[in-house]
Design a protein around this motif. Structure first.
Motif, PDB file in Angstrom:
ATOM      1  N   MET A   1       6.236  12.256   7.411  1.00  0.00           N
ATOM      2  CA  MET A   1       6.861  12.334   6.089  1.00  0.00           C
ATOM      3  C   MET A   1       8.070  11.407   6.029  1.00  0.00           C
ATOM      4  O   MET A   1       8.914  11.407   6.912  1.00  0.00           O
ATOM      5  N   ALA A   2       8.111  10.595   4.961  1.00  0.00           N
ATOM      6  CA  ALA A   2       9.280   9.723   4.739  1.00  0.00           C
ATOM      7  C   ALA A   2      10.098  10.373   3.621  1.00  0.00           C
ATOM      8  O   ALA A   2      10.886  11.278   3.880  1.00  0.00           O
TER       9      ALA A   2
ATOM     10  N   GLY B   1       8.790  12.154   1.177  1.00  0.00           N
ATOM     11  CA  GLY B   1       8.125  13.421   0.847  1.00  0.00           C
ATOM     12  C   GLY B   1       7.659  13.501  -0.606  1.00  0.00           C
ATOM     13  O   GLY B   1       7.019  14.472  -1.001  1.00  0.00           O
TER      14      GLY B   1
ATOM     15  N   ILE C   1      13.045   9.366  -8.321  1.00  0.00           N
ATOM     16  CA  ILE C   1      11.944   9.001  -7.409  1.00  0.00           C
ATOM     17  C   ILE C   1      12.419   7.876  -6.491  1.00  0.00           C
ATOM     18  O   ILE C   1      12.231   7.917  -5.264  1.00  0.00           O
TER      19      ILE C   1
ATOM     20  N   GLU D   1       0.381   5.915   1.195  1.00  0.00           N
ATOM     21  CA  GLU D   1      -0.282   6.819   0.248  1.00  0.00           C
ATOM     22  C   GLU D   1      -1.609   6.205  -0.217  1.00  0.00           C
ATOM     23  O   GLU D   1      -2.587   6.904  -0.416  1.00  0.00           O
TER      24      GLU D   1
ATOM     25  N   TRP E   1      -3.362   3.232  -7.869  1.00  0.00           N
ATOM     26  CA  TRP E   1      -2.443   2.760  -8.906  1.00  0.00           C
ATOM     27  C   TRP E   1      -1.028   2.487  -8.391  1.00  0.00           C
ATOM     28  O   TRP E   1      -0.089   2.407  -9.184  1.00  0.00           O
ATOM     29  N   ILE E   2      -0.852   2.361  -7.075  1.00  0.00           N
ATOM     30  CA  ILE E   2       0.504   2.037  -6.587  1.00  0.00           C
ATOM     31  C   ILE E   2       0.884   0.601  -6.968  1.00  0.00           C
ATOM     32  O   ILE E   2       0.037  -0.280  -7.055  1.00  0.00           O
TER      33      ILE E   2
HETATM   34  C1  LIG Z   1       6.966  11.272 -11.045  1.00  0.00           C
HETATM   35  C2  LIG Z   1       6.428  10.199 -10.145  1.00  0.00           C
HETATM   36  C3  LIG Z   1       6.359   8.905 -10.606  1.00  0.00           C
HETATM   37  C4  LIG Z   1       5.860   7.893  -9.776  1.00  0.00           C
HETATM   38  N1  LIG Z   1       5.781   6.614 -10.262  1.00  0.00           N
HETATM   39  C5  LIG Z   1       5.271   5.649  -9.488  1.00  0.00           C
HETATM   40  C6  LIG Z   1       5.162   4.318  -9.959  1.00  0.00           C
HETATM   41  O1  LIG Z   1       5.551   3.989 -11.089  1.00  0.00           O
HETATM   42  N2  LIG Z   1       4.617   3.395  -9.129  1.00  0.00           N
HETATM   43  C7  LIG Z   1       4.185   3.692  -7.876  1.00  0.00           C
HETATM   44  O2  LIG Z   1       3.697   2.805  -7.178  1.00  0.00           O
HETATM   45  N3  LIG Z   1       4.300   4.948  -7.388  1.00  0.00           N
HETATM   46  C8  LIG Z   1       4.830   5.909  -8.159  1.00  0.00           C
HETATM   47  N4  LIG Z   1       4.928   7.180  -7.667  1.00  0.00           N
HETATM   48  C9  LIG Z   1       4.458   7.439  -6.302  1.00  0.00           C
HETATM   49  C10 LIG Z   1       5.595   7.311  -5.330  1.00  0.00           C
HETATM   50  O3  LIG Z   1       6.141   6.031  -5.385  1.00  0.00           O
HETATM   51  C11 LIG Z   1       5.072   7.574  -3.941  1.00  0.00           C
HETATM   52  O4  LIG Z   1       4.653   8.907  -3.917  1.00  0.00           O
HETATM   53  C12 LIG Z   1       6.144   7.314  -2.908  1.00  0.00           C
HETATM   54  O5  LIG Z   1       6.426   5.938  -2.848  1.00  0.00           O
HETATM   55  C13 LIG Z   1       5.746   7.778  -1.575  1.00  0.00           C
HETATM   56  O6  LIG Z   1       6.818   7.482  -0.702  1.00  0.00           O
HETATM   57  P1  LIG Z   1       7.460   8.605   0.193  1.00  0.00           P
HETATM   58  O7  LIG Z   1       8.467   7.945   1.067  1.00  0.00           O
HETATM   59  O8  LIG Z   1       7.957   9.749  -0.622  1.00  0.00           O
HETATM   60  O9  LIG Z   1       6.186   9.023   1.053  1.00  0.00           O
HETATM   61  P2  LIG Z   1       5.751  10.464   1.554  1.00  0.00           P
HETATM   62  O10 LIG Z   1       5.533  11.361   0.411  1.00  0.00           O
HETATM   63  O11 LIG Z   1       6.676  10.928   2.621  1.00  0.00           O
HETATM   64  O12 LIG Z   1       4.343  10.074   2.219  1.00  0.00           O
HETATM   65  C14 LIG Z   1       3.251   9.656   1.436  1.00  0.00           C
HETATM   66  C15 LIG Z   1       2.028   9.489   2.345  1.00  0.00           C
HETATM   67  O13 LIG Z   1       2.265   8.435   3.273  1.00  0.00           O
HETATM   68  C16 LIG Z   1       2.254   8.908   4.620  1.00  0.00           C
HETATM   69  N5  LIG Z   1       3.364   8.266   5.305  1.00  0.00           N
HETATM   70  C17 LIG Z   1       4.658   8.161   4.877  1.00  0.00           C
HETATM   71  N6  LIG Z   1       5.376   7.434   5.736  1.00  0.00           N
HETATM   72  C18 LIG Z   1       4.526   7.080   6.740  1.00  0.00           C
HETATM   73  C19 LIG Z   1       4.687   6.321   7.919  1.00  0.00           C
HETATM   74  N7  LIG Z   1       5.860   5.772   8.246  1.00  0.00           N
HETATM   75  N8  LIG Z   1       3.609   6.142   8.714  1.00  0.00           N
HETATM   76  C20 LIG Z   1       2.400   6.669   8.382  1.00  0.00           C
HETATM   77  N9  LIG Z   1       2.188   7.411   7.267  1.00  0.00           N
HETATM   78  C21 LIG Z   1       3.245   7.615   6.462  1.00  0.00           C
HETATM   79  C22 LIG Z   1       2.427  10.434   4.523  1.00  0.00           C
HETATM   80  O14 LIG Z   1       1.858  11.096   5.637  1.00  0.00           O
HETATM   81  C23 LIG Z   1       1.723  10.730   3.208  1.00  0.00           C
HETATM   82  O15 LIG Z   1       0.330  10.794   3.401  1.00  0.00           O
HETATM   83  C24 LIG Z   1       5.432   8.200  -8.455  1.00  0.00           C
HETATM   84  C25 LIG Z   1       5.521   9.516  -7.987  1.00  0.00           C
HETATM   85  C26 LIG Z   1       6.007  10.511  -8.813  1.00  0.00           C
HETATM   86  C27 LIG Z   1       6.079  11.907  -8.276  1.00  0.00           C
END
Ligand SMILES: Cc1cc2nc3c(=O)[nH]c(=O)nc-3n(C[C@H](O)[C@H](O)[C@H](O)COP(=O)(O)OP(=O)(O)OC[C@H]3O[C@@H](n4cnc5c(N)ncnc54)[C@H](O)[C@@H]3O)c2cc1C
Length: 291
Positions: free
Chosen positions: A38-39, A41, A114, A126, A130-131
């Motif tokens: 988790m980064a 989250g 976010i 992830e 659509w990222i």
């Molecule tokens: C309201 C909302 C709006 C959003 N809008 C956008 C948008 O406009 N554009 C867009 O692209 N995204 C958007 N997102 C998605 C968001 O950007 C991603 O959920 C976020 O970038 C994930 O990053 P995180 O650090 O929170 O990852 P985490 O939630 O911690 O992890 C996400 C996934 O990656 C894995 N992971 C994380 N880090 C590692 C690592 N170092 N090594 C291996 N696996 C890993 C985890 O196990 C998990 O499966 C949105 C999300 C929300 C809730």
């Protein structure tokens, strides 16, 4: 973000807060099959609440100092550690000046809350279709750096994302960061997306233009139109030929709409997405033409 399930609570799990890369690797060796790194989250917790993922162990890497680094070295390029947030990237002058396409993509991701938590690496891992970050990273020839008990390896972002929520990563490995090569002087880039009111893009494009040996080199990569990012070499060719004019950008946008394979889903039909491919390409190229 909701996928429509009624769950609001989290399933049971054991939380591990790692403080070194070695500790993450040891924890993955022990629990890999049942663990998730988790980064921020932001995505993981949402997926868990929806019961789309139920890992028995969560390995939090936010406290690993080594992964917090955002470093630029002339000739080598930019290293983005796995814990670097969108907010840190959006406020980076190096990113804004040298890696404009990525700067525009991260600045338009989600909202300030976010961006304060989410990481670039988490977004790529992830791997949902659509990222925004992946098209920009692919247009910059970026690579993912991976570590595990069997050593380190590097994989281009284009090959790392294999399909929706499917990445080139073994259960005992994790991503330590992303490496982006140094940009050739004068490289320009632009990112555009159409959301139509959704949280995520219905179609997006990342364009990078560079000069190599007096030749124009183009990269055009689309996001959100298919299950993985789509590079359009036909549009790149159209942009590399002749003068960079209004006629050139119109031709490139048309070629892109004709050649990029788009899917139909609940957000848009493939025909509408093809239209959006042309629109976002024109928007991105028009800005590049004016600058
Ligand atoms: C309201 C909302 C709006 C959003 N809008 C956008 C948008 O406009 N554009 C867009 O692209 N995204 C958007 N997102 C998605 C968001 O950007 C991603 O959920 C976020 O970038 C994930 O990053 P995180 O650090 O929170 O990852 P985490 O939630 O911690 O992890 C996400 C996934 O990656 C894995 N992971 C994380 N880090 C590692 C690592 N170092 N090594 C291996 N696996 C890993 C985890 O196990 C998990 O499966 C949105 C999300 C929300 C809730």
């Amino acid at each position: 973000m909701s996928f429509g399930s009624p769950y609001l609570t989290l399933p049971d799990f054991t939380y591990h807060r790692a403080s070194t890369v070695e500790e993450v690797i040891a924890l993955l060796k022990e629990h890999g099959d049942e663990a998730k790194v988790m980064a921020g989250g932001v995505g993981l917790i949402a997926f868990m609440k929806e019961r789309l993922m139920s890992p028995a162990h969560i390995i939090d890497v936010k406290g690993v100092e080594e992964l917090r680094q955002l470093r630029y070295a002339p000739g080598k390029g930019l290293s983005v550690g796995a814990s670097v947030t969108y907010e840190e990237l959006a406020s980076s002058e190096v990113l804004k000046e040298k890696y404009t396409v990525l700067h525009e993509a991260v600045s338009r991701t989600g909202d300030p809350m976010i961006r304060a938590r989410a990481t670039l690496v988490g977004n790529v891992c992830e791997a949902i279709p659509w990222i925004d970050s992946a098209p920009a990273l692919i247009s910059l020839d970026a690579s993912v750096e991976i570590a595990g008990a069997r050593g380190k390896r590097t994989v281009p972002v284009a090959g790392f994302i294999r399909g929706p929520v499917d990445i080139d990563l073994e259960s005992d490995e994790f991503v330590t960061g992303i490496q982006i090569p140094d940009a050739v002087r004068g490289t320009r880039g632009a990112f555009e997306k159409f959301t139509g009111g959704s949280e995520f893009a219905v179609a997006s494009v990342a364009v990078t233009l560079a000069s190599e040996n007096k030749r124009r080199r183009a990269r055009v990569v689309f996001g959100s139109v298919n299950s993985t990012p789509v590079r359009c070499t036909e549009a790149e060719k159209a942009l590399e030929e002749g003068e960079f004019t209004q006629a050139t950008i119109r031709r490139a946008a048309k070629v892109a709409a004709e050649s990029v394979e788009c899917v139909s889903d609940v957000l848009a039909s493939s025909e509408y997405r093809k239209h959006l491919v042309e629109v976002v390409t024109l928007q991105a190229l028009w800005r590049l033409l004016q600058n």
